[in-house]
Design an enzyme around this catalytic site. Structure first.
Site, PDB file in Angstrom:
ATOM      1  N   THR A 164       0.977  -1.500  -0.039  1.00  0.00           N
ATOM      2  CA  THR A 164       0.046  -0.146  -0.099  1.00  0.00           C
ATOM      3  C   THR A 164       0.909   1.366   0.076  1.00  0.00           C
ATOM      4  O   THR A 164       0.807   1.954  -0.796  1.00  0.00           O
ATOM      5  CB  THR A 164      -1.026  -0.006   1.202  1.00  0.00           C
ATOM      6  OG1 THR A 164      -1.708  -1.232   1.351  1.00  0.00           O
ATOM      7  CG2 THR A 164      -1.957   1.181   1.258  1.00  0.00           C
TER       8      THR A 164
ATOM      9  N   ALA B 251      12.446  -3.059  -5.424  1.00  0.00           N
ATOM     10  CA  ALA B 251      12.643  -4.535  -5.028  1.00  0.00           C
ATOM     11  C   ALA B 251      11.148  -4.970  -4.334  1.00  0.00           C
ATOM     12  O   ALA B 251      10.637  -4.292  -3.462  1.00  0.00           O
ATOM     13  CB  ALA B 251      13.482  -4.708  -3.793  1.00  0.00           C
TER      14      ALA B 251
ATOM     15  N   ARG C 140       8.043  -8.451  -4.225  1.00  0.00           N
ATOM     16  CA  ARG C 140       7.585  -9.681  -4.621  1.00  0.00           C
ATOM     17  C   ARG C 140       6.275  -9.585  -5.346  1.00  0.00           C
ATOM     18  O   ARG C 140       5.959 -10.737  -5.809  1.00  0.00           O
ATOM     19  CB  ARG C 140       7.623 -10.470  -3.556  1.00  0.00           C
ATOM     20  CG  ARG C 140       8.942 -10.883  -2.678  1.00  0.00           C
ATOM     21  CD  ARG C 140       9.137 -12.116  -1.941  1.00  0.00           C
ATOM     22  NE  ARG C 140      10.268 -12.077  -1.107  1.00  0.00           N
ATOM     23  CZ  ARG C 140      10.394 -11.876   0.091  1.00  0.00           C
ATOM     24  NH1 ARG C 140       9.513 -11.540   0.710  1.00  0.00           N
ATOM     25  NH2 ARG C 140      11.531 -12.260   0.349  1.00  0.00           N
TER      26      ARG C 140
ATOM     27  N   LYS D 176       7.408   1.762  12.016  1.00  0.00           N
ATOM     28  CA  LYS D 176       7.356   1.683  13.274  1.00  0.00           C
ATOM     29  C   LYS D 176       7.889   0.803  14.488  1.00  0.00           C
ATOM     30  O   LYS D 176       8.416   1.142  15.243  1.00  0.00           O
ATOM     31  CB  LYS D 176       5.994   2.219  13.953  1.00  0.00           C
ATOM     32  CG  LYS D 176       4.972   1.526  13.494  1.00  0.00           C
ATOM     33  CD  LYS D 176       4.274   1.783  12.491  1.00  0.00           C
ATOM     34  CE  LYS D 176       3.469   0.732  11.742  1.00  0.00           C
ATOM     35  NZ  LYS D 176       2.193   1.288  11.255  1.00  0.00           N
TER      36      LYS D 176
ATOM     37  N   GLY E 272       0.665   8.483  10.197  1.00  0.00           N
ATOM     38  CA  GLY E 272       0.475   8.552   8.750  1.00  0.00           C
ATOM     39  C   GLY E 272       1.068   9.765   8.339  1.00  0.00           C
ATOM     40  O   GLY E 272       2.175   9.929   8.293  1.00  0.00           O
TER      41      GLY E 272
ATOM     42  N   LYS F 176       4.518   3.455  18.372  1.00  0.00           N
ATOM     43  CA  LYS F 176       4.412   4.765  18.085  1.00  0.00           C
ATOM     44  C   LYS F 176       4.802   5.710  19.272  1.00  0.00           C
ATOM     45  O   LYS F 176       5.495   6.608  19.105  1.00  0.00           O
ATOM     46  CB  LYS F 176       3.165   5.131  17.378  1.00  0.00           C
ATOM     47  CG  LYS F 176       3.159   4.512  15.942  1.00  0.00           C
ATOM     48  CD  LYS F 176       1.607   4.723  15.269  1.00  0.00           C
ATOM     49  CE  LYS F 176       1.349   3.871  13.951  1.00  0.00           C
ATOM     50  NZ  LYS F 176       0.170   3.640  13.481  1.00  0.00           N
TER      51      LYS F 176
HETATM   52  N1  HSE Z   1      -1.960   0.000  11.092  1.00  0.00           N
HETATM   53  C1  HSE Z   1      -1.833   1.345  11.239  1.00  0.00           C
HETATM   54  C2  HSE Z   1      -2.816   2.129  11.750  1.00  0.00           C
HETATM   55  C3  HSE Z   1      -1.190   2.139   9.905  1.00  0.00           C
HETATM   56  O1  HSE Z   1      -4.107   1.718  11.553  1.00  0.00           O
HETATM   57  O2  HSE Z   1      -2.812   3.213  12.241  1.00  0.00           O
HETATM   58  C4  HSE Z   1      -0.502   3.315   9.977  1.00  0.00           C
HETATM   59  O3  HSE Z   1       0.712   3.169  10.800  1.00  0.00           O
END
Ligand code: HSE
Length: 434
Positions: free
Chosen positions: A13, A43, A45, A103, A132, A203
């Protein structure tokens, strides 16, 4: 000047979002960076990328990319702790700067990675690792560098906040909303990281280090997720004028630093109590600036790509600068990190919401009040609901003033031993954030 050559490891993503935004905004980005930025190698997959790869060397070997002499900056977007650690260390040893959204990697292996980066005079940038698209790392590390920071509190997991919001506003089930969060690319590869608070703890570890100038100490974060929350507690909290949010709290006290993530009651009129869906918000309280609030999308393809590319631009600008004079990875100079201890949860202080299932007998409320008062726990408010038809029990909800967690633990043990109390006492921490 020749363009900077970048290699992207991982085309999920965030990797795809980063590639797309880099192409779409190439002109604006190079005007800011002062040089063009060329994706020279990817790089992945993924068998068939969804875009034109002419002129890009494609490989499935992230280590080959990290060792490629042609690459100046490695963008690590593979996630996880193991391959990511090895490839980042290899890139650093090969003199490359690194940008990562990982993170878990920074929270768990950051001390080792930053030491290695300093040894080799390279930058490891990680804005996208926290919240984010919100540039909160830069805000704390640079914008608030005049302050002694008192506390940081944030909604820092988008998936968890999305689940709580949809459950509260639309009555959807936990499983249904989690499945949608996975489809939308918000959730971690292992979604227990989101719902059990591990992602938020990663985080918070990072935020605490840059706020207080301490080494990264993920293993000392008290971590509780959202899986045990009930709709009954959400409704009772609302009736008392609060919202339940999953919060990360890092607070500096005279005896040590509180580091904890858990569901939290917040007064409903606070801005942060109204942060909904996948949005994140981080409050920072500094002695000079007072409280500041940073808000934005906490997960998702392009918001996270926005932070990855902001780091890329910063690195390009700083590439020609003297490594000694760059912004330190953890905001404070590496030889000036503090050994202020992290407090165990029993030594943390909070107000509490308690829900007790009581038998409908005279005197139970008096016994509850006595147990709390004997331990110096001051009751802020109390709400007793009508007898529940199915079990004949009376839900009794109390809010306490701030008290050490060890005292509330002790009180809960005594409450659960009362003849008039049935089952476990529900405890949710309360923060006023003022
Ligand atoms: N899985 C994390 C969230 C993605 O939902 O905040 C962003 O760090």
């Amino acid at each position: 000047m020749k363009p900077v050559k970048v290699g992207i490891c991982g085309l999920g993503t965030v990797g795809s979002g980063t590639f797309n935004v880099l192409q779409r905004n190439a002109g604006e980005i190079s005007r800011r960076a002062g040089r063009g930025i060329k994706v020279a190698q990817i790089a992945t997959r993924t068998s068939k990328p969804q875009f034109q790869t002419t002129g890009i060397v494609m490989t499935n070997d992230v280590f080959a990319l990290a060792a490629n002499d042609e690459i100046d900056i490695v963008i690590e977007l593979v996630g996880g702790y193991t391959v990511a650690r090895d490839l980042v260390l290899l890139a650093i040893e090969n003199g490359k700067h690194v940008v990562t959204a990982n993170k878990a990697l920074i929270a768990v292996h950051g001390n080792e990675i930053f030491a290695k980066a300093c040894e080799h005079g390279v930058i490891v940038a990680f804005e996208a690792a926290v919240a984010g698209g919100i540039p909160v790392i830069q805000a704390i590390r640079e914008g608030l560098s005049a302050n002694r920071i008192n506390w940081v509190a944030g909604i820092i997991n988008g998936t968890g906040n999305f689940i709580l919001t949809e459950m509260r506003e639309k009555g959807r089930t936990f499983e249904d909303v989690l499945a949608e969060a996975q489809t939308l690319g918000y959730a971690e590869a292992d979604p227990t990281f989101d719902v059990e608070g591990i992602d938020a703890a990663h985080k918070l570890t990072i935020l605490a280090s840059i706020a207080f100038g301490i080494p990264l100490q993920f293993d000392k974060v008290y971590t509780e997720g959202i899986t045990k929350l009930t709709t009954a507690d959400v409704s009772y909290a609302e009736a008392l004028g609060y919202r339940i949010k999953h919060l990360g709290v890092a607070r500096s006290t005279a005896s040590g630093i509180e580091l904890r993530v858990h569901p939290t009651l917040i007064p409903a009129d606070r801005l942060i109590a109204n942060v909904n869906g996948v949005m994140n918000a981080v409050m920072v309280n500094g002695d000079a600036a007072g409280s500041t609030l940073f808000y934005g999308a906490g997960a998702g393809m392009e918001p996270t790509a926005s932070s990855v590319i902001a780091d890329l631009v910063d690195v390009v600008r700083a590439m020609t600068s003297d490594p000694e004079n760059r912004v330190p990875h953890l905001a404070f100079q590496p030889d000036s990190l503090s050994a202020h201890p992290i407090l165990p949860i029993e030594a943390c202080e909070s107000a509490y919401y308690l829900r007790i299932q009581a038998k409908d007998h005279p005197g139970v409320l008096a016994q509850v009040a006595r147990i709390l008062s004997e331990r110096g726990i001051n009751i802020e408010s109390i709400m007793q609901k009508e007898v529940e038809a199915q079990d004949g029990l009376v839900p009794m909800i109390l809010l306490t003033h701030r008290v050490l967690e060890q005292h509330i633990n002790n009180a809960i043990t005594a409450l659960e031993a009362l003849h008039g109390v049935v089952g476990s006492v529900v405890r949710i921490r309360v923060e006023y954030l003022n």
